[in-house]
Motif scaffolding. Structure first.
Motif, mmCIF file in Angstrom:
data_model
loop_
_atom_site.group_PDB
_atom_site.id
_atom_site.type_symbol
_atom_site.label_atom_id
_atom_site.label_comp_id
_atom_site.label_asym_id
_atom_site.label_seq_id
_atom_site.Cartn_x
_atom_site.Cartn_y
_atom_site.Cartn_z
ATOM 1 N N ASP A 1 -14.959 15.189 6.453
ATOM 2 C CA ASP A 1 -15.149 16.299 7.396
ATOM 3 C C ASP A 1 -14.106 17.404 7.202
ATOM 4 N N GLY A 2 -13.262 17.249 6.176
ATOM 5 C CA GLY A 2 -12.246 18.256 5.875
ATOM 6 C C GLY A 2 -10.918 18.009 6.563
ATOM 7 N N SER A 3 -10.877 17.101 7.543
ATOM 8 C CA SER A 3 -9.615 16.803 8.215
ATOM 9 C C SER A 3 -8.718 15.979 7.292
ATOM 10 N N SER A 4 -7.452 15.928 7.647
ATOM 11 C CA SER A 4 -6.485 15.217 6.820
ATOM 12 C C SER A 4 -6.409 13.740 7.228
ATOM 13 N N PHE A 5 -6.389 12.878 6.226
ATOM 14 C CA PHE A 5 -6.221 11.441 6.437
ATOM 15 C C PHE A 5 -4.831 11.065 5.959
ATOM 16 N N ASP A 6 -4.150 10.222 6.725
ATOM 17 C CA ASP A 6 -2.840 9.707 6.351
ATOM 18 C C ASP A 6 -2.934 8.187 6.321
ATOM 19 N N SER A 7 -2.429 7.577 5.262
ATOM 20 C CA SER A 7 -2.551 6.122 5.121
ATOM 21 C C SER A 7 -1.856 5.356 6.246
ATOM 22 N N ASN A 8 -0.953 5.991 6.973
ATOM 23 C CA ASN A 8 -0.325 5.324 8.123
ATOM 24 C C ASN A 8 -1.342 5.002 9.219
ATOM 25 N N LEU B 1 -12.718 9.724 1.057
ATOM 26 C CA LEU B 1 -11.603 10.627 0.771
ATOM 27 C C LEU B 1 -11.859 11.395 -0.511
ATOM 28 N N SER B 2 -11.502 12.672 -0.465
ATOM 29 C CA SER B 2 -11.654 13.549 -1.617
ATOM 30 C C SER B 2 -10.385 13.507 -2.460
ATOM 31 N N ASP B 3 -10.567 13.266 -3.745
ATOM 32 C CA ASP B 3 -9.430 13.165 -4.676
ATOM 33 C C ASP B 3 -9.663 14.108 -5.857
ATOM 34 N N LEU C 1 0.853 -1.182 0.000
ATOM 35 C CA LEU C 1 0.000 0.000 0.000
ATOM 36 C C LEU C 1 0.890 1.234 0.000
ATOM 37 N N PRO C 2 0.743 2.098 -0.993
ATOM 38 C CA PRO C 2 1.586 3.293 -1.017
ATOM 39 C C PRO C 2 1.170 4.279 0.069
ATOM 40 N N HIS C 3 2.118 5.073 0.528
ATOM 41 C CA HIS C 3 1.797 6.105 1.510
ATOM 42 C C HIS C 3 1.112 7.256 0.784
ATOM 43 N N PHE C 4 0.035 7.767 1.372
ATOM 44 C CA PHE C 4 -0.673 8.907 0.778
ATOM 45 C C PHE C 4 -1.437 9.650 1.862
ATOM 46 N N SER C 5 -1.838 10.848 1.531
ATOM 47 C CA SER C 5 -2.725 11.623 2.406
ATOM 48 C C SER C 5 -3.778 12.285 1.527
ATOM 49 N N ALA C 6 -4.928 12.562 2.122
ATOM 50 C CA ALA C 6 -6.038 13.183 1.392
ATOM 51 C C ALA C 6 -7.009 13.764 2.413
ATOM 52 N N ALA C 7 -7.933 14.582 1.922
ATOM 53 C CA ALA C 7 -8.946 15.177 2.798
ATOM 54 C C ALA C 7 -10.092 14.197 3.018
#
Length: 150
Positions: A18-25, A91-93, A9-15
């Motif tokens: 609720d607008g908060s940040s998600f981190d794949s970790n 997640l918003s992309d 699974l690649p590391h990524f982040s996205a909104a």
């Protein structure tokens, strides 16, 4: 380069919705289903999201998380989640970074964003990929893939 079976699974982040940040970790050490879908509130995507909602407890019972991804804004996702009582992360992309990172193909001669489900085991390796514009089969197939890891 598209994600293949056996890839990490690649590391990524996205909104998040609720607008908060998600981190794949955040999803390390647990199986995860990441499904890409074309658009909030469309008939097929609504059916797919509600089917994941209805089976969500089955995924949770197996220790798995479900995450939906589309190019809609976090605001759209929040409305979509609230209207259909979706218990999982959306997640918003909007910039399509995640679609490119995962290698999600377009559908209908490039006119629509594709519908692809990826299943990763607890160690973060891709164990199953299902690419189909038919929204109905994604949930059942993802659940079977996770059950095989137990």
């Amino acid at each position: 380069m598209a994600i293949q079976i056996g890839d990490k699974l690649p590391h990524f982040s996205a909104a998040r919705q609720d607008g908060s940040s998600f981190d794949s970790n955040e999803i390390n050490q647990k199986p995860v289903v990441i499904y890409f879908y074309p658009k909030d509130f469309t008939p097929g995507c609504t059916s797919q999201a509600c089917s994941f909602r209805d089976a969500y407890q089955d995924f949770q019972d197996l220790g798995a998380e479900v995450i939906g991804v589309s190019g809609d804004s976090a605001i759209s996702h929040q409305s979509f989640q609230q209207k259909y009582k979706l218990p999982f992360i959306l997640l918003s992309d909007v910039d399509r970074k995640l679609r490119r990172l995962f290698g999600v193909p377009s559908a209908l001669f490039g006119l629509l964003p594709g519908r692809v489900t990826y299943v990763f085991d607890a160690k973060g390796y891709c164990i199953y990929i299902f690419d189909s514009m038919s929204a109905r089969k994604h949930i059942e197939r993802a659940l079977k893939a996770i059950q095989k890891t137990k």
